[in-house]
Design an enzyme around this catalytic site. Structure first.
Site, PDB file in Angstrom:
ATOM      1  N   LYS A 118       1.141  -1.088   0.224  1.00 30.60           N
ATOM      2  CA  LYS A 118      -0.224   0.142   0.085  1.00 30.60           C
ATOM      3  C   LYS A 118       1.207   1.133   0.132  1.00 30.60           C
ATOM      4  O   LYS A 118       2.022   1.460   0.603  1.00 30.60           O
ATOM      5  CB  LYS A 118      -1.206  -0.027   1.099  1.00 30.60           C
ATOM      6  N   CYS A 172      -2.669   8.894  -7.846  1.00 30.72           N
ATOM      7  CA  CYS A 172      -3.970   8.284  -7.118  1.00 30.72           C
ATOM      8  C   CYS A 172      -4.924   9.356  -7.208  1.00 30.72           C
ATOM      9  O   CYS A 172      -5.028  10.659  -6.941  1.00 30.72           O
ATOM     10  CB  CYS A 172      -3.563   8.519  -5.715  1.00 30.72           C
ATOM     11  N   THR A 200      -8.179  -5.518  -6.911  1.00 30.22           N
ATOM     12  CA  THR A 200      -9.357  -5.648  -6.327  1.00 30.22           C
ATOM     13  C   THR A 200     -10.072  -7.527  -7.233  1.00 30.22           C
ATOM     14  O   THR A 200     -10.277  -7.965  -5.386  1.00 30.22           O
ATOM     15  CB  THR A 200     -10.488  -5.049  -8.084  1.00 30.22           C
TER      16      THR A 200
END
Ligand code: FAD
Ligand code: FAD
Ligand code: FMN
Ligand code: FMN
Ligand code: FES
Ligand code: FES
Lengths: 255, 305, 305, 255
Positions: free
Chosen positions: C49, C133, C269
């Site tokens: 992350k 982002c 995902t």
């Protein structure tokens, strides 16, 4: 005004009849009675991630039960989904679509290859003239018995399992089969071969073609094939397989 | 509330549409084929497939591919040309009681202008200038990605058009707001968005592109969140009305676009899955208004901010 | 062919990865949670992350929304900051036999540089600079959309990094090739793409945005065709290796990216839907090579042109 | 190391028990035996267009058949899909997830509102102390009989159909209910009210919270709530509902 409708149909039967080949009967009010040999239906997936319809030829109709027979090969996600349907399940269906075969001549030579064979069954059933039927398979055969009811039936298999070793043209040449009208459906290379054979032998030929589709009714222009002359509808050298086809005269189209 | 008490009428550039639902160009032909399934007279408007000056043959096949929750197309703007459109398709369309929006394409600025000029004297309601098709080498998207070119072509085309002009924007851009502003600055009466997003599918078994054209335009419900966002951003950037589209499958989807700022919405890919999709979208919007006691659809335009 | 005869190893910037599969930043935490489901030592690399200099609290909730075939997220780069990362997460990761790629975020150029500098002396393999982002006001995408800024920040960050640098590109741009070239010109050792596409969902019943942040990043199989296209275009534009991602659910999806030009792929995902997704992607690639008698995955990189 | 697994489970039962409320039993090897009251499972849709898991609380477990009971309200597409499952159908399922309730105190006040009621059943079943149960509904009630087996049960309905007219706090005040530990699950406004009531009454309270989830296991940071103190894991004032929760002490979190 076409006679096509879209509705949710009940699956009556759905059985594996050969490796990867399924035989499905659908309750299909309206559709079954209008259907002509060579027409197809658009089958829709129940899974929402797969949006486009799967065009499947009408293999046979049963007017008494208003039902349709579809024979299909599992090749991808959609047909895999269909193969799992059980009697009583529902499936969205649009049809009958396309033009179908035109009945003509007195001695029909009906030629089918692989999964192109199914639509010829209803044709063989309805044609009242003299019929010679040639069916080509890779190895495992299917529907042969069904065809034998309607005419003298010759089989070719690529590995020689049954009938002539080779393709449909090998069987035709071997048995010197002929007629005054050819009806054919099968993979593109086979259709190219038949077109050539028909030209040489000066036999008129109706060929059923395939292409990826979206709308299935002539609106999106996804499914065109090249035509020799300017098509009156498109005004270019393209014909819509779902609308003007899937059956074309060999001399109309460039394969 | 009775249906009769609900106002579905919207207005763009002085033209009144009986409801905010039209067809997305290229997904409905000229209406002929879908007239077997739906009453075209119930549409707010019918938007035609892109029309060019001469007949276009389009791209080689395969032209479509299915993707997860969507589809790719690379039709390449096949169309019979403006003459056949005017002679055959337009009279057919005029037999229905709906507004007609003609989608216009060209390979050069001159060609766009020529088509627009031809249509100026025809009995059509609006023109939609497609400067955002990702599937043709010349014209199309080439005009639609750079704000300066968007403004320039809008100005130019506007000169030749006696009809109100919609500029159809490409979503394949960094800042949709800039492009919306450029269309507005160029004199557009409205903008429509989104056209398809450029995409690609590879057949790993054949190790080849699925589409003959390599790339195609992605449409369908998969792209709806991008489309809603762009409509919202465009609505924040300009004053002119917006026709929103991209993945609309039902009334609720359409309402998302309206609440994001669209005055009208267009139904595209959904027609392929459900030929009655346009009717169900209209019915869905009406049912929503009824259920929520809202008298006028116009109250909802851009209501989420 | 036996599995042992198949080479899955790939190389980026002189570093060898045991297979081409990594995790997409932000979808796998620092691996801790997924270590209950998969053997992290089987990953080609684990991408963490995004990590910033100070702890970031991220955005208000709701932070995620489901969309058709995809999802929106606006986590807003919540993370515990570089100190906790180095003290807690890194030692955990080092206990596994996999490469470590640390995703880096910042609000200013200086912040990116500071994080990169801190990590230069840590035992990690590569750094991935997230300039794409869409869910934070400062930093993020602001750096990633304009090629000039992409090049500038790459150059700047590169100065502070002793580790090979991956620049993660935004798909919300007009020309991904330009941005890929800018990263290459700035000195990037590799690029990764795509980050999420900006999207929006409106709850029509509540007449409100579903996400507290209004917009979010669209990911999942819905966006795969766009991602494959962009990887293809980037691969045509630059010489440096590419890490491809966007909607990869299985081995075949991964192979589409590899054939389009990616040297490695990342699974994002899909982890949420199937916690073993990364393993199934590796297995799927291996099975494909075996089935097709291909000895080396490297033969497939960019093989469709 | 958590004890969560992901597997495809068989539906044993799936019945409507009130308007829009379904009662489902799943065969759930591994999961049923590990499950603690207050934990939940992630249910996955069979339809590929819906990707994210639906978190559903464990309502009851049956260790003898290794099965799980889930009670859910149909609110959207996913739960609608679930409602159509028939016995024998399969559904993907991950769990047990989250922390669950901590057993403590001697006089439990168990408070549930609407679809927050189900997870309290397994809790009531397992708690061996004195139990007072308060259940709030809009109108139609469900599960009341099940709870009555485990403690004195009070009902509140918004329209006064059954029990106290009003909400759970109205019932608590009316009957002067109390305890030394509150376990509560329900809509956010109810939990805020209970937090206030607990503070005033100086009763410790465990509250089960809800938030949109993606991973369900603590990796994506989608499902956070605001915490009073810096959370040791996140190092910010956020706690992960799927991991540190869904059950929190009232004083830990900002509602
Ligand atoms: C007029 C017509 C009649 C047909 N009749 C039959 C039949 O009777 N029996 C039978 O087994 N098959 C028939 N086919 C082929 C059948 O449509 C495909 O095999 C089927 O669509 C594959 O779907 P899938 O989801 O399994 O494959 P996938 O590859 O997963 O499908 C992806 C997409 O490509 C399309 N597609 C894939 N292959 C073809 C193809 N060969 N032709 C057209 N579209 C394709 C699918 O419809 C879908 O949109 C016919 C095709 C046409 C055009
Ligand atoms: C820890 C936990 C336990 C739960 N236990 C139960 C239960 O026992 N019984 C029950 O009926 N419901 C329960 N819920 C709520 C349940 O998860 C949602 O009602 C359900 O996800 C809605 O799915 P849908 O597809 O029908 O709705 P849609 O609105 O179509 O769902 C769209 C997306 O939003 C998510 N979502 C929608 N509402 C909620 C919500 N309230 N909470 C979290 N995610 C939501 C869905 O999971 C999905 O990802 C619980 C929620 C949480 C967080
Ligand atoms: C098969 C197909 C053909 C299209 N042709 C055109 C066209 O001719 N002109 C145009 O402006 N847009 C064209 N589009 C784009 C659509 O009008 C619409 O902008 C896009 O598909 C997004 O909407 P949807 O997701 O509802 O389909 C086409 C789309 C599809 C799928
Ligand atoms: C919940 C979530 C969090 C993410 N966080 C980050 C992040 O911190 N840094 C980053 O570079 N990308 C982040 N991404 C983007 C992913 O790494 C990836 O680029 C994108 O999701 C596309 O891949 P996918 O479709 O496989 O998910 C995040 C994506 C999701 C869904
Ligand atoms: S599939 Fe649309 S025209 Fe044939
Ligand atoms: S849902 Fe991913 S952290 Fe809770």
């Amino acid at each position: 005004m076409t006679l096509a409708v879209k509705r949710t149909n009940k699956v009556l039967k759905n059985e594996k009849i050969a490796e990867g080949i399924y035989d499905m009967w659908l309750e299909a009010k309206d559709m079954a009675s209008f259907a002509k040999p060579g027409q197809f239906v658009s089958l829709y997936c129940n899974d929402g991630s797969r949006l486009l319809p799967r065009p499947i030829s009408i293999c046979e109709t049963d007017q008494s039960t208003e039902s349709l027979r579809l024979l299909y090969r599992v090749v991808g996600k959609g047909t895999e989904e269909f193969s799992k349907l059980r009697p009583g399940d529902m499936i969205d269906c649009m049809g009958p679509l396309g033009n179908g075969f035109t009945f003509e001549g007195t001695r029909a030579l009906i030629i089918g290859g692989g999964i192109g064979i199914p639509p010829l069954l209803e044709l063989a059933k309805r044609l009242s003239c003299e019929k010679t039927i040639v069916l080509g398979f890779r190895d495992e055969t299917f529907l042969v018995k069904d065809f034998e009811k309607y005419g003298s039936t010759y089989v070719a298999t690529e590995n020689g399992n049954l009938g002539t070793k080779g393709n449909v043209l090998d069987a035709i040449r071997k048995h010197r089969l002929t007629g005054d009208i050819i009806y054919a459906c099968g993979p593109a290379p086979m259709l190219r071969g038949i077109k050539e054979f028909a030209m040489e032998s000066k036999i008129k030929a109706q060929l059923s073609l395939e292409e990826r589709m979206a709308c299935g009714i002539g609106a999106c222009l996804a499914c065109v094939c090249k035509s020799v002359k300017t098509d009156p509808h498109t005004n270019v050298n393209n014909k819509r397989i779902c609308k003007e086809g899937p059956v074309f005269y060999a001399e109309e189209v460039i394969l | 509330m009775k249906n009769a008490d609900i106002n579905l009428k919207v207005n763009i550039a002085g033209i009144t549409f009986q409801n905010p639902v039209t067809t997305a160009s290229g997904t409905f032909g000229s209406g002929m084929e879908y007239s077997d399934f739906v009453d075209l007279s119930r549409l707010g408007a019918l938007t035609t497939k892109g029309v060019s000056l001469d007949p276009w043959p389009g791209n080689p096949t395969p032209r479509v591919a299915e993707t997860y929750g969507g589809m790719l197309n690379a039709i390449g703007l096949q169309n019979p040309g403006i003459d056949v459109f005017i002679k055959r398709d337009l009279p057919f369309l005029k037999s229905y009681n709906t507004r007609i929006i003609v989608n216009v394409v060209g390979k050069t600025e001159e060609e766009y202008c020529a088509v627009v000029e031809r249509l100026s004297d025809c009995d059509v309601d609006m023109l939609e200038v497609n400067i955002s098709c990702p599937n043709v080498k010349e014209g199309g998207i080439a005009f639609g990605q750079d704000p300066k070119r968007v403004e320039a072509i809008t100005k130019q085309v506007k000169k030749y058009s006696k009809k109100p002009l919609i500029i159809k924007l490409s979503p394949n851009v960094t800042d949709i707001g800039e492009n919306a502003k450029a269309a507005e600055a160029g004199g557009a009466d409205a903008i429509s968005l989104i056209n398809t997003l450029t995409g690609m599918k590879i057949d790993v078994e054949r190790r080849a592109f699925v589409l003959a054209n390599k790339t195609g335009g992605l449409s369908g419900p998969a792209i709806k969140p991008i489309a809603v966002r762009m409509v919202y951003q465009a609505a924040c950037a300009v004053q002119i009305p917006i026709i929103g589209m991209g993945g609309i499958m039902n009334g609720e989807d359409a309402l998302e676009f309206i609440m994001a700022g669209a005055t009208m919405v267009a139904v595209g890919t959904a027609n392929f899955i459900n030929p009655k999709a346009t009717m169900e979208v209209i019915d869905g919007i009406e049912a929503y208004l009824k259920r929520n006691n809202i008298k006028d659809i116009n109250e909802l335009i851009g209501c989420v901010r």
